[in-house]
Each structure stands twice: as structure tokens, then as C-alpha cells.
Design a protein around this motif. Structure first.
Motif, short mmCIF file in Angstrom:
data_model
loop_
_atom_site.label_atom_id
_atom_site.label_comp_id
_atom_site.label_asym_id
_atom_site.label_seq_id
_atom_site.Cartn_x
_atom_site.Cartn_y
_atom_site.Cartn_z
N TRP A 81 0.84 -1.20 0.00
CA TRP A 81 0.00 0.00 0.00
C TRP A 81 0.88 1.26 0.00
O TRP A 81 1.81 1.37 0.79
CB TRP A 81 -0.92 -0.01 1.22
CG TRP A 81 -1.83 1.18 1.28
CD1 TRP A 81 -1.69 2.29 2.06
CD2 TRP A 81 -3.02 1.36 0.52
NE1 TRP A 81 -2.74 3.17 1.84
CE2 TRP A 81 -3.57 2.63 0.90
CE3 TRP A 81 -3.69 0.59 -0.42
CZ2 TRP A 81 -4.75 3.12 0.35
CZ3 TRP A 81 -4.86 1.08 -0.97
CH2 TRP A 81 -5.39 2.33 -0.58
N LEU A 87 -6.63 2.66 5.22
CA LEU A 87 -7.24 1.99 4.07
C LEU A 87 -8.27 0.99 4.54
O LEU A 87 -8.24 0.54 5.69
CB LEU A 87 -6.19 1.27 3.22
CG LEU A 87 -5.50 0.05 3.82
CD1 LEU A 87 -5.45 -1.10 2.81
CD2 LEU A 87 -4.08 0.41 4.25
N GLY A 111 -7.22 -3.77 -1.12
CA GLY A 111 -7.04 -2.57 -0.33
C GLY A 111 -7.56 -1.37 -1.09
O GLY A 111 -7.25 -1.19 -2.27
#
Length: 284
Positions: A81, A87, A111
Motif C-alpha cells: 500500500w 485503508l 485494499g
């Protein structure tokens, strides 16, 4: 920003097609999911979410989820990420391809950025309406095949409720049973504050056991609150000192208006409880 990884650990481009059109999760909503809040690289309540994923799988007669594999794929998404500090991590598990002789389930983790309107609602609160869900409080025990309390992909009714709320000028819904007792929101649990006690309805009436609701209760108890799991009625909502909806991504969101009626100001209560909830993760 989105990150997609399949259960075998393979990273994939989320902008490309991957799910077959005959996957039963798509064709019939035959599958389950969990949504985990990840803050600063740390997933909140991942263990309880995986526990609930396993319970839902058992209710749907899906193969038992490989917990270690789900833990690995969640971490793969988190490690890759590069977006905002928070998230939403969605774990999806379906029955797989219709007619597959090997009956291989589909599993992936995605995600995603958290919608700005969700963040605003955390700070500003929301208006909600009550809608009848059309079930009796003892239906879950009498008819387990209805999968009440499972987090299945079949969310059409839940989303219809949210659209009805929007038509009435509100942002969310509190579902009620046929006898007027309180159930849950389409994507949340209901928490009521009265004095220094928090209340939430029992999962046995056919609602989803809340991971965030449990975390809020745990944090509130550390801060000196009492907590109770017991049936609630719609009439009690209007008289509460505070009314909140809890879920992983929304955290603890204040309801300031219900069915068009302004509720007592619970800004201070919300700030106290939200701070206590966040402090649970600051200590780890």
C-alpha cells in the motif's frame, strides 16, 4: 490507490478483469466477506474478523478458510500500500466457479482508499432513518438457513435500505424487527448510550456480531463505562443520551438526527468514546 492480491499471494492489477462471469459470488452472491480498517500499516481486529469469516463460512457450508493464508494475503496488501494512512482492506471468499468439479473457492484481498464522505461522517455525524427489516427477533434460531448473522455477499436489501434513506434525505438506516426491536444498520452495529452505560442488541436476534462494536465496548470499559448486550426498542433510541453506528471503516459515527427528529447533542460523548476507541490501538 488500490492493491489486489489473491489468496495464493499473487499480486494483480485491480484495473484488469480477474473474476469469471460464472463465479458464484457474482452470479448468486454465494460468498462471504470482511472489511478491515488498516491504520498506519496496522490492521485493526484482524483476528476477530478472521474468526467471523470462519463462522460465516461454516454457516454457508463453504470450505473452512485457511487462516494463515488470509493473514499472509492481508499483509501482502498492506506491505504494497502506498496511499493514505488509512485503508479499507476487503477480504472476499466465494464458492468459486459454477460447475467446477474440484469446487475451488475464490479468495482475494483488496485494499482501497476510504471515501471522504465516511471521514466527514465520523467528524460531523449523520442523519438516519428506521426501516422495518421484516423479520422476527427469534427468526435466526428458527430458520438458520436464512443465514441471518452471516456476513454474506448478498447485500441487495442492505443497499436498497441505504438508497431509501437517501430518498428521505438521510445517510443511513437502523433496521427494526417486526415487533419494533432494534436490529442493526445495513453495514453497522447500533450502540446506544444512557448515562455511563453503553448498550447494543444481542447477535442472537439475527444480526452480525460486531468486531468494532466489541472493540468500542472494550475501550469504554477501560474508560470507566459499563456495557450491556440486550434488546433495544425504537422508542429507546429517541431517549438515549447518545446514538451511534459502529463499523470497521466508519469507526464510531454519531447519529444526530433520527427519522427527521434532532436527537440530544452527543458531541461530547462521541468525542470521549472515539478517543477511547483510538487509544486502544495507540497502546499496541
Amino acid at each position: 490507490m488500490r492493491v489486489l492480491a489473491f489468496l495464493d499471494g499473487t499480486l494483480a492489477d485491480p484495473d484488469q478483469p480477474h473474476i469469471r462471469v460464472d463465479d458464484l459470488g457474482l452470479m448468486r452472491g454465494d460468498g462471504i466477506f470482511e472489511t478491515v480498517l488498516v491504520a498506519d500499516g496496522v490492521p485493526r481486529e484482524l483476528g476477530p474478523h478472521l474468526d467471523r469469516l470462519a463462522r460465516s463460512a461454516a454457516m454457508l457450508d463453504l470450505p473452512e478458510p485457511d487462516r494463515a493464508a488470509w493473514e499472509r494475503v492481508a499483509q501482502i496488501v498492506i506491505d504494497n500500500w502506498r496511499g493514505s494512512p488509512e485503508l479499507a482492506l476487503k477480504l472476499v471468499y466465494t464458492r468459486g466457479i459454477e460447475g467446477d468439479p474440484e469446487a475451488r473457492p475464490t479468495g482475494f484481498a483488496l485494499g482501497m482508499e476510504i471515501d471522504e464522505k465516511v471521514k466527514r461522517a465520523r467528524a460531523e455525524g449523520i442523519a438516519a432513518i428506521t426501516l422495518e427489516r421484516g423479520i422476527e427477533p427469534d427468526l435466526a434460531a428458527r430458520a438458520p438457513w436464512l443465514l441471518l448473522g452471516a456476513k454474506s455477499l448478498s447485500y441487495a436489501v442492505n443497499m436498497a435500505g441505504v438508497r431509501e434513506a437517501a430518498r428521505r434525505g438521510a445517510a443511513d438506516v437502523i433496521f427494526t424487527a417486526t415487533d419494533g426491536s432494534v436490529l442493526e444498520g445495513p453495514t453497522s452495529n447500533v450502540i446506544l448510550a444512557r448515562g455511563r452505560t453503553l448498550y447494543t442488541p444481542p447477535p442472537a436476534i439475527g444480526i452480525l456480531p460486531g468486531t468494532t462494536q466489541r472493540a468500542v465496548f472494550r475501550a469504554a470499559e477501560r474508560a470507566g463505562w459499563a456495557t450491556k448486550i440486550e434488546p433495544l426498542t425504537v422508542e429507546e433510541l429517541d431517549k438515549a443520551d447518545g446514538l451511534f453506528l459502529s463499523s470497521s471503516v466508519r469507526k464510531l459515527t454519531r447519529v444526530h438526527t433520527l427519522d427527521g427528529n434532532r436527537l440530544p447533542d452527543s458531541t461530547g460523548l462521541h468525542a470521549e468514546l472515539a478517543q477511547a476507541y483510538d487509544a486502544e490501538y495507540a497502546r499496541t
